[in-house]
Enzyme design. Structure first.
Site, PDB file in Angstrom:
ATOM      1  N   HIS A   1       2.919  -2.812   7.514  1.00  0.00           N
ATOM      2  CA  HIS A   1       2.144  -1.751   8.156  1.00  0.00           C
ATOM      3  C   HIS A   1       3.008  -0.508   8.338  1.00  0.00           C
ATOM      4  CE1 HIS A   1      -0.827  -4.783  10.177  1.00  0.00           C
ATOM      5  NE2 HIS A   1      -1.159  -4.497   8.933  1.00  0.00           N
TER       6      HIS A   1
ATOM      7  N   HIS B   1      -8.515 -12.632   3.371  1.00  0.00           N
ATOM      8  CA  HIS B   1      -7.808 -11.712   4.260  1.00  0.00           C
ATOM      9  C   HIS B   1      -7.640 -12.307   5.650  1.00  0.00           C
ATOM     10  CE1 HIS B   1      -5.987  -7.799   4.633  1.00  0.00           C
ATOM     11  NE2 HIS B   1      -6.614  -7.580   5.773  1.00  0.00           N
TER      12      HIS B   1
ATOM     13  N   ARG C   1      -4.249 -13.780   6.099  1.00  0.00           N
ATOM     14  CA  ARG C   1      -3.218 -12.805   6.473  1.00  0.00           C
ATOM     15  C   ARG C   1      -3.297 -12.514   7.976  1.00  0.00           C
ATOM     16  NH1 ARG C   1      -0.116  -8.072   4.868  1.00  0.00           N
ATOM     17  NH2 ARG C   1      -0.923  -6.159   5.828  1.00  0.00           N
TER      18      ARG C   1
ATOM     19  N   TYR D   1      -3.378  -7.030  16.844  1.00  0.00           N
ATOM     20  CA  TYR D   1      -3.253  -8.488  16.989  1.00  0.00           C
ATOM     21  C   TYR D   1      -2.996  -8.891  18.436  1.00  0.00           C
ATOM     22  CZ  TYR D   1      -3.328  -8.621  11.959  1.00  0.00           C
ATOM     23  OH  TYR D   1      -3.729  -8.477  10.656  1.00  0.00           O
TER      24      TYR D   1
ATOM     25  N   LYS E   1       0.822  -1.202   0.000  1.00  0.00           N
ATOM     26  CA  LYS E   1       0.000   0.000   0.000  1.00  0.00           C
ATOM     27  C   LYS E   1       0.861   1.259   0.000  1.00  0.00           C
ATOM     28  CE  LYS E   1      -4.334  -1.466   2.173  1.00  0.00           C
ATOM     29  NZ  LYS E   1      -5.242  -1.247   3.317  1.00  0.00           N
TER      30      LYS E   1
END
Length: 323
Positions: A292, A266, A269, A301, A198
């Site tokens: 990230h 997803h 992941r 997480y 991204k």
């Protein structure tokens, strides 16, 4: 990327706008692609959000909007747009993204000395419900890549397994997995992938032997020619593989294996990150592997892995055994 920009500009050309605003919109979208290096998905989402707002504005004003109309907008106009979208059952996350796109557009107009209107900044972002990733169990994730699939041909099964292993075994986003090319795949002794994620953020991701083996098997079975710098994963007719086909494959597998509805591509992941954390991996390392930009994104997480955190507490706190 050029094709993506052309497609976006073509879609926007169908919306009636004043000539000066049309030129500004096209310049902004070109800026997003060529100067900010935004991903195709982000550019398409921002273009869609702006298009929806300008369509609302045309209806609201009764004529195709121009730059002068944008300069005169007040906060009520933006709130009316969000209210209309919410009435159409659009969720808060999508509304927040729409408002973020509009803020980005108006900030760019100000930087370019085109116009200055900060009314959009007076509108609060919709509150997004706090959500926690829903990973699969280790057994559930493993079952997806060893399932006895009888509803597809052998090469398609091998393809889907390779993609799913990239998601679970390397933590890639589905867009990152499907953007791989044969010359960038972990083959011929390459055990690290150079991934562009991204916002153009680049990272190195190690590939397990099982991932490399699955990709090699798929390439041997694939009936279509694969070019070194072309798409690695192909559809049944030989074109680039659509993410939707992997989503459909997951739907079939979760019904066959009795997995929960949250078992999506997803989720693999999420499972990669959660299972690494459970095994004692450092949060910073997981951040780098996932790509990230902020550690706070990765920290979600830790909420998933509360059992491990409580176990660490029990072992480390000097009074834990007596409380």
């Amino acid at each position: 990327m050029t094709d993506t920009l052309d497609d976006i500009l073509t879609a926007d050309a169908e919306l009636p706008l004043g000539a000066d605003l049309r030129q500004a919109v096209d310049a902004w979208l070109t800026h997003l692609v060529n100067e900010r290096g935004q991903s195709p998905a982000t550019c398409e989402a921002y273009a869609r959000d702006l298009r929806q707002f300008l369509a609302f504005l045309k209806s609201h004003l009764g004529h195709p909007p121009c730059l002068g109309d944008l300069a005169r907008l007040d906060a009520k106009a933006f709130r009316a747009f969000l209210a209309k979208r919410r009435k159409a059952k659009v969720i808060s996350r999508s509304l927040a993204r729409s408002l973020s796109a509009l803020r980005t557009f108006f900030r760019w107009l100000e930087r370019e000395d085109t116009l200055k209107n900060r009314a959009v900044l007076q509108v609060a972002l919709p509150k997004i419900p706090h959500s926690v990733p829903k990973p699969l169990t280790i057994e559930g994730a493993a079952s997806l890549v060893v399932a006895d699939v009888t509803f597809e041909t052998e090469w398609i099964v091998a393809r889907d397994v390779a993609v799913m292993l990239l998601l679970y075994g390397a933590g890639l986003r589905i867009s990152e997995a499907l953007s791989l090319t044969p010359n960038k795949a972990p083959l011929d002794g390459r055990d690290v992938m150079h991934i562009k994620g991204k916002g153009g953020k680049e990272r190195l991701v190690p590939a397990l032997a099982i991932v490399s083996g699955a990709i090699a098997k798929y390439m041997r079975l694939c009936p279509h020619p694969l070019t070194p710098d072309g798409p690695l994963f192909l559809g049944a007719r030989g074109g680039p593989l659509s993410p939707r086909l992997i989503q459909l494959a997951m739907e079939k597998l979760r019904h066959q294996l009795g997995l929960p509805e949250t078992a999506t591509p997803h989720a693999l992941r999420h499972s990669f990150a959660t299972h690494l954390l459970s095994a004692g991996a450092d949060l910073r390392q997981i951040q780098e592997l996932l790509g990230h930009a902020s550690l706070s994104t990765t920290q979600v997480y830790t909420e998933v892995d509360r059992e491990r955190l409580l176990a660490v507490y029990d072992q480390a706190h000097p009074r834990a055994a007596r409380l």
